[in-house]
Design a protein around this motif. Structure first.
Motif, PDB file in Angstrom:
ATOM      1  N   VAL A   1      10.157   1.343  -4.430  1.00 15.99           N
ATOM      2  CA  VAL A   1       9.647   2.544  -5.094  1.00 15.99           C
ATOM      3  C   VAL A   1      10.602   2.965  -6.214  1.00 15.99           C
ATOM      4  N   ALA A   2      11.906   2.976  -5.916  1.00 15.14           N
ATOM      5  CA  ALA A   2      12.902   3.368  -6.915  1.00 15.14           C
ATOM      6  C   ALA A   2      12.881   2.428  -8.118  1.00 15.14           C
ATOM      7  N   GLU A   3      12.747   1.134  -7.862  1.00 12.92           N
ATOM      8  CA  GLU A   3      12.696   0.156  -8.953  1.00 12.92           C
ATOM      9  C   GLU A   3      11.472   0.395  -9.839  1.00 12.92           C
ATOM     10  N   SER A   4      10.338   0.712  -9.229  1.00 12.07           N
ATOM     11  CA  SER A   4       9.123   1.003  -9.991  1.00 12.07           C
ATOM     12  C   SER A   4       9.296   2.268 -10.827  1.00 12.07           C
ATOM     13  N   ILE A   5       9.893   3.285 -10.233  1.00  9.58           N
ATOM     14  CA  ILE A   5      10.153   4.530 -10.960  1.00  9.58           C
ATOM     15  C   ILE A   5      11.035   4.260 -12.181  1.00  9.58           C
ATOM     16  N   ASN A   6      12.074   3.461 -11.977  1.00  8.56           N
ATOM     17  CA  ASN A   6      13.000   3.167 -13.073  1.00  8.56           C
ATOM     18  C   ASN A   6      12.334   2.372 -14.189  1.00  8.56           C
ATOM     19  N   LYS A   7      11.538   1.374 -13.813  1.00  2.00           N
ATOM     20  CA  LYS A   7      10.897   0.523 -14.820  1.00  2.00           C
ATOM     21  C   LYS A   7       9.826   1.276 -15.605  1.00  2.00           C
ATOM     22  N   LEU A   8       9.143   2.188 -14.920  1.00  2.00           N
ATOM     23  CA  LEU A   8       8.057   2.927 -15.559  1.00  2.00           C
ATOM     24  C   LEU A   8       8.531   4.246 -16.175  1.00  2.00           C
ATOM     25  N   ASN A   9       9.828   4.541 -16.029  1.00  2.00           N
ATOM     26  CA  ASN A   9      10.401   5.778 -16.581  1.00  2.00           C
ATOM     27  C   ASN A   9       9.666   7.018 -16.077  1.00  2.00           C
ATOM     28  N   ILE A  10       9.427   7.057 -14.766  1.00  2.00           N
ATOM     29  CA  ILE A  10       8.745   8.202 -14.162  1.00  2.00           C
ATOM     30  C   ILE A  10       9.777   9.286 -13.868  1.00  2.00           C
ATOM     31  N   ASN A  11       9.560  10.453 -14.408  1.00  2.00           N
ATOM     32  CA  ASN A  11      10.460  11.575 -14.162  1.00  2.00           C
ATOM     33  C   ASN A  11      10.087  12.224 -12.826  1.00  2.00           C
TER      34      ASN A  11
ATOM     35  N   MET B   1      19.642   7.610  -4.534  1.00  2.00           N
ATOM     36  CA  MET B   1      20.683   7.080  -5.413  1.00  2.00           C
ATOM     37  C   MET B   1      20.231   5.833  -6.165  1.00  2.00           C
ATOM     38  N   ALA B   2      19.152   5.194  -5.692  1.00  2.00           N
ATOM     39  CA  ALA B   2      18.624   4.012  -6.385  1.00  2.00           C
ATOM     40  C   ALA B   2      17.759   4.390  -7.584  1.00  2.00           C
ATOM     41  N   ILE B   3      17.328   5.644  -7.636  1.00  2.00           N
ATOM     42  CA  ILE B   3      16.582   6.127  -8.801  1.00  2.00           C
ATOM     43  C   ILE B   3      17.577   6.397  -9.933  1.00  2.00           C
TER      44      ILE B   3
ATOM     45  N   ILE C   1       0.842  -1.199   0.000  1.00  2.00           N
ATOM     46  CA  ILE C   1       0.000   0.000   0.000  1.00  2.00           C
ATOM     47  C   ILE C   1       0.873   1.242   0.000  1.00  2.00           C
ATOM     48  N   TRP C   2       1.903   1.239   0.825  1.00  2.00           N
ATOM     49  CA  TRP C   2       2.817   2.383   0.909  1.00  2.00           C
ATOM     50  C   TRP C   2       3.556   2.577  -0.414  1.00  2.00           C
ATOM     51  N   VAL C   3       4.124   1.511  -0.952  1.00  2.00           N
ATOM     52  CA  VAL C   3       4.837   1.595  -2.224  1.00  2.00           C
ATOM     53  C   VAL C   3       3.905   2.122  -3.314  1.00  2.00           C
ATOM     54  N   GLY C   4       2.705   1.551  -3.396  1.00  2.00           N
ATOM     55  CA  GLY C   4       1.751   1.967  -4.414  1.00  2.00           C
ATOM     56  C   GLY C   4       1.369   3.422  -4.292  1.00  2.00           C
ATOM     57  N   ASP C   5       1.187   3.894  -3.063  1.00  2.00           N
ATOM     58  CA  ASP C   5       0.805   5.282  -2.854  1.00  2.00           C
ATOM     59  C   ASP C   5       1.915   6.225  -3.302  1.00  2.00           C
ATOM     60  N   MET C   6       3.150   5.899  -2.936  1.00  3.05           N
ATOM     61  CA  MET C   6       4.271   6.753  -3.327  1.00  3.05           C
ATOM     62  C   MET C   6       4.435   6.797  -4.837  1.00  3.05           C
ATOM     63  N   VAL C   7       4.417   5.630  -5.476  1.00  2.00           N
ATOM     64  CA  VAL C   7       4.604   5.575  -6.924  1.00  2.00           C
ATOM     65  C   VAL C   7       3.483   6.323  -7.637  1.00  2.00           C
ATOM     66  N   THR C   8       2.247   6.147  -7.183  1.00  2.00           N
ATOM     67  CA  THR C   8       1.107   6.831  -7.800  1.00  2.00           C
ATOM     68  C   THR C   8       1.242   8.342  -7.711  1.00  2.00           C
ATOM     69  N   ARG C   9       1.621   8.834  -6.536  1.00  2.00           N
ATOM     70  CA  ARG C   9       1.756  10.292  -6.350  1.00  2.00           C
ATOM     71  C   ARG C   9       2.885  10.860  -7.211  1.00  2.00           C
TER      72      ARG C   9
ATOM     73  N   ARG D   1      16.044  11.169 -11.476  1.00  2.00           N
ATOM     74  CA  ARG D   1      16.083  11.727 -10.119  1.00  2.00           C
ATOM     75  C   ARG D   1      15.647  13.193 -10.094  1.00  2.00           C
ATOM     76  N   PRO D   2      15.087  13.629  -8.953  1.00  2.00           N
ATOM     77  CA  PRO D   2      14.866  15.067  -8.777  1.00  2.00           C
ATOM     78  C   PRO D   2      16.207  15.758  -8.540  1.00  2.00           C
TER      79      PRO D   2
END
Length: 310
Positions: free
Chosen positions: A82-92, A130-132, A48-56, A137-138
């Protein structure tokens, strides 16, 4: 019956409220008189926490809107996911602004440096920032953590960045019922009326002995009760920063290395169903629009286990 007063260092001592909270049934645990204080009993909080962070963060990228998060630490497995999800989904993450909610300090109030291995900023920078992927990364200027230079203006920094407050404050209680290191019975916070308490800003605090003992069981201090290894003070956001956040997500899920044993089981009940008081700091959330996720493990009934021993 054998009756006694709790030890002097125990923050909350109202016998009637304690007994009522101990005996709340599982089927009644999602009920609360404040309809905006939503209690959810779930198998696990982590997803739930991971999903909320990635969604936001994804939403901030798609809509090109600022996203200001207050983050607890150390939570390396969560942030790696969260970082792995960001990387796979190419979220800026260009619109992401991070404020770490607390950090260790020495006996004189000097905040631990970034290279302190048990430090919270050290953990977040290592296992989240650093994992992003570098191109996602911001800017480093958007990653904020407590330092000796910003202790007096940290709450102002959050409000300025978030146009009045963070978009989301993630939290989980400690043994004392603290949120971040807003401990009960400290000289820095005291026990003022709740209206005054909710206006108190970030500061250096003297840790409650229970917080020192709890943290000696955490991984960064060896999980072995080495209480002399735990710093005596810390920097923390204040109740003001929790109150001003536009959203709050609290998780009650910690056990001792995955066993039945947990300091949260009773503390959770006091936070959710007891008095709203600085003696149980996270109880302030009962007054706010908040989602609290409690795992089935923490929601289990408990009592005297005669045959268990130590």
């Amino acid at each position: 019956m054998f009756k006694f007063d709790p030890a002097p260092f125990v923050p909350y001592k109202n016998r009637e409220v304690l007994e009522r909270c101990r005996n709340i049934k599982r089927e009644d645990m999602e009920k609360h008189p404040n309809p905006n204080f939503r209690i959810h009993i779930v198998p696990s909080c982590e997803g739930i926490w991971v999903g909320d962070m990635v969604t936001r963060i994804m939403r901030s990228d798609i809509l090109n809107e600022k996203c200001v998060m207050i983050l607890p630490n150390p939570c390396p497995t969560i942030y790696l996911a969260v970082a792995e999800s960001i990387n796979k989904l190419n979220i800026n993450c260009r619109n992401l602004h991070i404020f770490m909610m607390d950090e260790w300090a020495d006996q004189d109030g000097n905040i631990a440096p970034l290279d302190y291995p048990a430090g919270f900023a050290h953990s977040n920078m290592t296992y989240f920032y650093m994992a992003i992927r570098e191109d996602l990364r911001p800017p480093l200027s958007q990653v904020h953590y407590p330092t000796n230079e910003n202790v007096d203006c940290y709450s102002d920094m959050i409000e300025e960045c978030g146009d009045g407050g963070a978009d989301i404050c993630y939290s989980g209680p400690g043994w004392t019922g603290h949120i971040a290191f807003i401990d009960p019975c400290t000289p820095e916070f005291g026990c003022p009326p709740i209206e005054e308490y909710l206006q108190m800003s970030a500061r250096i605090v003297t840790l409650n002995p229970m917080t020192v003992m709890q943290n000696s069981l955490h991984g960064c201090f060896g999980c072995s009760g080495d209480i002399a290894k735990v710093p005596p003070k810390a920097f923390t956001i204040g109740p003001r920063d929790v109150k001003n956040s536009k959203n709050r997500l609290e998780m009650h899920d910690l056990t001792t290395m995955g066993t039945y044993s947990s300091w949260i089981r009773m503390t959770s009940r006091l936070i959710l169903y007891g008095e709203v008081t600085p003696l149980v700091p996270s109880s302030m959330l009962q007054l706010m629009d908040t989602d609290v996720y409690v795992t089935e493990e923490i929601a289990k009934p408990f009592g005297c286990m005669e045959l268990v021993g130590y």
